[in-house]
Scaffold this motif. Structure first.
Motif, PDB file in Angstrom:
ATOM      1  N   ARG A 153      43.933  -5.234 -30.821  1.00  0.00           N
ATOM      2  CA  ARG A 153      43.500  -6.627 -30.976  1.00  0.00           C
ATOM      3  C   ARG A 153      42.833  -7.063 -29.685  1.00  0.00           C
TER       4      ARG A 153
ATOM      5  N   GLU B 271      42.682  -9.555 -27.815  1.00  0.00           N
ATOM      6  CA  GLU B 271      43.226 -10.816 -27.330  1.00  0.00           C
ATOM      7  C   GLU B 271      43.031 -10.873 -25.821  1.00  0.00           C
TER       8      GLU B 271
ATOM      9  N   GLY C 147      52.634  -8.388 -21.201  1.00  0.00           N
ATOM     10  CA  GLY C 147      53.199  -8.226 -22.543  1.00  0.00           C
ATOM     11  C   GLY C 147      52.177  -8.324 -23.663  1.00  0.00           C
ATOM     12  N   ARG C 148      50.900  -8.526 -23.288  1.00  0.00           N
ATOM     13  CA  ARG C 148      49.865  -8.575 -24.328  1.00  0.00           C
ATOM     14  C   ARG C 148      48.735  -7.619 -23.979  1.00  0.00           C
ATOM     15  N   TYR C 149      48.549  -6.635 -24.809  1.00  0.00           N
ATOM     16  CA  TYR C 149      47.555  -5.605 -24.554  1.00  0.00           C
ATOM     17  C   TYR C 149      46.556  -5.566 -25.695  1.00  0.00           C
TER      18      TYR C 149
ATOM     19  N   PHE D 199      48.231  -1.776 -28.387  1.00  0.00           N
ATOM     20  CA  PHE D 199      49.686  -1.826 -28.252  1.00  0.00           C
ATOM     21  C   PHE D 199      50.286  -1.040 -29.406  1.00  0.00           C
TER      22      PHE D 199
ATOM     23  N   GLN E 209      53.224  -0.302 -32.369  1.00  0.00           N
ATOM     24  CA  GLN E 209      54.203  -0.915 -33.261  1.00  0.00           C
ATOM     25  C   GLN E 209      54.982   0.139 -34.041  1.00  0.00           C
TER      26      GLN E 209
ATOM     27  N   LEU F 271      49.553 -14.177 -39.994  1.00  0.00           N
ATOM     28  CA  LEU F 271      48.815 -13.546 -41.080  1.00  0.00           C
ATOM     29  C   LEU F 271      48.990 -14.382 -42.348  1.00  0.00           C
TER      30      LEU F 271
ATOM     31  N   ALA G 155      57.830 -12.583 -28.403  1.00  0.00           N
ATOM     32  CA  ALA G 155      58.188 -12.032 -29.715  1.00  0.00           C
ATOM     33  C   ALA G 155      58.262 -10.508 -29.636  1.00  0.00           C
ATOM     34  N   VAL G 156      59.414  -9.971 -29.989  1.00  0.00           N
ATOM     35  CA  VAL G 156      59.571  -8.513 -29.975  1.00  0.00           C
ATOM     36  C   VAL G 156      59.262  -7.932 -31.346  1.00  0.00           C
ATOM     37  N   ALA G 157      59.556  -8.712 -32.372  1.00  0.00           N
ATOM     38  CA  ALA G 157      59.340  -8.202 -33.726  1.00  0.00           C
ATOM     39  C   ALA G 157      59.115  -9.368 -34.668  1.00  0.00           C
ATOM     40  N   GLY G 158      58.434  -9.074 -35.765  1.00  0.00           N
ATOM     41  CA  GLY G 158      58.208 -10.125 -36.744  1.00  0.00           C
ATOM     42  C   GLY G 158      57.978  -9.502 -38.102  1.00  0.00           C
TER      43      GLY G 158
ATOM     44  N   ALA H 186      57.254  -5.597 -38.210  1.00  0.00           N
ATOM     45  CA  ALA H 186      56.624  -4.825 -37.140  1.00  0.00           C
ATOM     46  C   ALA H 186      57.382  -5.102 -35.846  1.00  0.00           C
ATOM     47  N   VAL H 187      57.732  -4.042 -35.145  1.00  0.00           N
ATOM     48  CA  VAL H 187      58.373  -4.189 -33.836  1.00  0.00           C
ATOM     49  C   VAL H 187      57.368  -3.771 -32.776  1.00  0.00           C
ATOM     50  N   GLY H 188      57.264  -4.533 -31.723  1.00  0.00           N
ATOM     51  CA  GLY H 188      56.353  -4.193 -30.632  1.00  0.00           C
ATOM     52  C   GLY H 188      57.033  -3.271 -29.637  1.00  0.00           C
TER      53      GLY H 188
ATOM     54  N   ARG I  72      56.755  -4.152 -25.783  1.00  0.00           N
ATOM     55  CA  ARG I  72      57.648  -5.220 -25.324  1.00  0.00           C
ATOM     56  C   ARG I  72      59.099  -4.770 -25.281  1.00  0.00           C
TER      57      ARG I  72
HETATM   58  P1  AMP Z   1      52.498  -9.503 -35.291  1.00  0.00           P
HETATM   59  O1  AMP Z   1      51.909  -8.530 -36.245  1.00  0.00           O
HETATM   60  O2  AMP Z   1      51.488 -10.309 -34.544  1.00  0.00           O
HETATM   61  O3  AMP Z   1      53.619 -10.298 -35.821  1.00  0.00           O
HETATM   62  O4  AMP Z   1      53.159  -8.590 -34.174  1.00  0.00           O
HETATM   63  C1  AMP Z   1      54.377  -7.929 -34.338  1.00  0.00           C
HETATM   64  C2  AMP Z   1      54.893  -7.507 -32.977  1.00  0.00           C
HETATM   65  O5  AMP Z   1      53.927  -6.687 -32.335  1.00  0.00           O
HETATM   66  C3  AMP Z   1      55.079  -8.676 -32.033  1.00  0.00           C
HETATM   67  O6  AMP Z   1      56.357  -9.223 -32.211  1.00  0.00           O
HETATM   68  C4  AMP Z   1      54.907  -8.027 -30.689  1.00  0.00           C
HETATM   69  O7  AMP Z   1      56.115  -7.425 -30.275  1.00  0.00           O
HETATM   70  C5  AMP Z   1      53.915  -6.946 -30.943  1.00  0.00           C
HETATM   71  N1  AMP Z   1      52.561  -7.363 -30.523  1.00  0.00           N
HETATM   72  C6  AMP Z   1      51.669  -8.092 -31.222  1.00  0.00           C
HETATM   73  N2  AMP Z   1      50.531  -8.257 -30.524  1.00  0.00           N
HETATM   74  C7  AMP Z   1      50.700  -7.613 -29.343  1.00  0.00           C
HETATM   75  C8  AMP Z   1      49.878  -7.407 -28.197  1.00  0.00           C
HETATM   76  N3  AMP Z   1      48.631  -7.873 -28.115  1.00  0.00           N
HETATM   77  N4  AMP Z   1      50.395  -6.699 -27.162  1.00  0.00           N
HETATM   78  C9  AMP Z   1      51.657  -6.199 -27.221  1.00  0.00           C
HETATM   79  N5  AMP Z   1      52.463  -6.356 -28.288  1.00  0.00           N
HETATM   80  C10 AMP Z   1      52.007  -7.047 -29.331  1.00  0.00           C
END
Ligand code: AMP
Length: 422
Positions: free
Chosen positions: A111, A113, A118-120, A123, A125, A258, A278-281, A303-305, A308
């Protein structure tokens, strides 16, 4: 020097062991829960994500790495896993064999971003998807899997937030209510949220801008507007979480980035991670399979990151590199050759063994042995070959004994394994 692309990173030896441990733990849990692995490609047609994630989401609008390949086909690096797994479920008619499929996957997502701690932009999952089951038991089971991972990693300082986003029956009415509420505050919303207000006002809840947060004070919440089925579904999820003794916080403002979510939505947050906490969602997406051209089968996933999780754990226990059990210090050509064969034989026995194949001085090799963290050193030179016995040194006690050359492998095996099982 050519450097990394901004937002991308290397995972180096010393860090990777932790990543592998997390993956192993997660793999075991998935197997215990009856999941099988699926691997989908990193590249997909852009349309899959536009339709699967939502054309007006931040991810699709601004964050995808998209390019057209030679035949002018628009392709994108995957920003998340669910759309691809759903595509595979449909494309291979996995539902025909059994509509219920429990799948997990692991791998990189992309992505574009703004990079920060913590944001790459690449990354990793770990993902789980369950198709074919409407039951709230499955929502609760997936949350149990996630919290079991946290538990096995001893991550106690995380909190679970849950919410229900309703379904196509109750959400439209709520959406309208929210729009009416926001209409009076439109001036205070950020430009992004003014757009969201039109298409998907629920996503305003996700905005971090101060003005938007303030505007939402006193806003109606979806939980107060669920239809009876959604309310019952949510209550059952909660009931099972209670029975599993999983603590959670009902967060009526939790929405996900989403578009495809219905009913249960959840997130695991870690206080120590700062802004990107957020570690997971995950959540339920009952309409997605159909929306992507498949049968009307429900889905739920998470999804777990990994980045992180690893960062949370590395603060606690750095340096998990596996040290060798044995270092062989071999001096002279003949001893080097003999040792090189032992080295491989010991590795085949599952004993982590190292040696210096450059035949440096004894002093240098002993220094290397010490630095490697090996518990034992096997020393062999011309004299030992003449006498028919190598020297075995315990690096902790500094005690030494001799081992007949023919018995080296058996002896080392017994010594190392014996200690390991004591
Ligand atoms: P999401 O699909 O956005 O809900 O992401 C699920 C998990 O992926 C998040 O809880 C983060 O742990 C991890 N994650 C999402 N985006 C990033 C990012 N840009 N860099 C690192 N981890 C991420």
């Amino acid at each position: 020097m050519i450097q990394l692309v901004r937002g991308f990173k290397d995972v180096l030896p010393g860090e990777i062991e932790l990543w592998q441990d997390i993956e192993d733990i997660m793999r075991n849990i998935f197997e215990e829960f009856g999941f099988t692995q699926i691997r989908t490609p990193i590249l997909e047609r852009t349309e899959l994500f536009a339709r699967g994630i939502g054309a007006t989401t931040d991810i699709v609008e601004k964050e995808m790495y998209t390019f057209s390949d030679l035949k002018n086909e628009s392709l994108s690096m995957r920003p998340e896993a669910t759309a691809s797994v759903v595509r595979a479920y449909i494309e291979h008619k996995m539902y025909a064999q059994n509509p219920v499929q429990k799948l997990y996957s692991m791998g990189p997502m992309f992505r574009r971003e703004r990079p920060q701690k913590g944001r790459y932009r690449q990354f990793y999952q770990i993902n789980a998807e369950v198709f074919g089951l409407y039951s709230p038991k499955i929502d609760a089971e997936l949350i149990l899997i996630l919290m079991t991972l946290m538990d096995r990693l001893s991550l106690t300082e995380v909190v679970l937030h849950i919410n229900s986003l309703g379904c196509e029956r109750c959400r439209p009415a709520f959406k309208e209510r929210l729009q009416i509420f926001l209409a009076e505050r439109i001036e205070t919303l950020c430009p992004d949220c003014r757009r969201r207000y039109e298409v998907n006002p629920l996503r305003v809840f996700d905005c971090k801008a101060q003005g938007c947060r303030e505007s939402l004070e006193g806003a109606p919440t979806i939980l107060d507007h669920l239809c009876e089925e959604c309310r019952n579904h949510f209550n059952e999820v909660r009931d099972f979480l209670n029975r599993f003794q999983i603590s959670y916080k009902v967060n009526p403002r939790l929405v996900r980035g989403l578009d495809y979510y219905t009913r249960t939505a959840f997130e695991v947050l870690a206080a120590h991670l700062g802004a990107q906490n957020a570690v997971a969602g995950g959540g339920r997406y009952d309409g997605l399979v159909k929306a992507l051209g498949g049968p009307a089968q429900p889905g739920v996933g998470f999804a777990v990151g990994l980045d992180r999780l690893a960062s949370l754990l590395s603060d606690r226990a750095p340096g998990l590199v596996k040290q060798p059990n044995v270092f062989i210090a071999a001096l002279g050509d003949r001893a080097q050759d003999r040792a090189f064969v032992w080295l491989q034989a010991l590795r085949f026995e599952g004993i982590r063994t190292e040696m210096d194949v450059e035949d440096r001085s004894l002093k240098s090799q002993m220094r290397q042995a010490d630095k490697s963290g090996a518990s034992y050193v096997l020393i062999v030179g011309e004299r030992e070959l003449e006498e028919g016995a190598a020297v075995w040194r315990d690096m902790n006690t500094k005690e030494q004994e001799t081992v007949p050359l023919e018995e080296v492998v058996e002896f080392v095996k017994k010594s190392v394994m014996g200690i390991a099982s004591a």
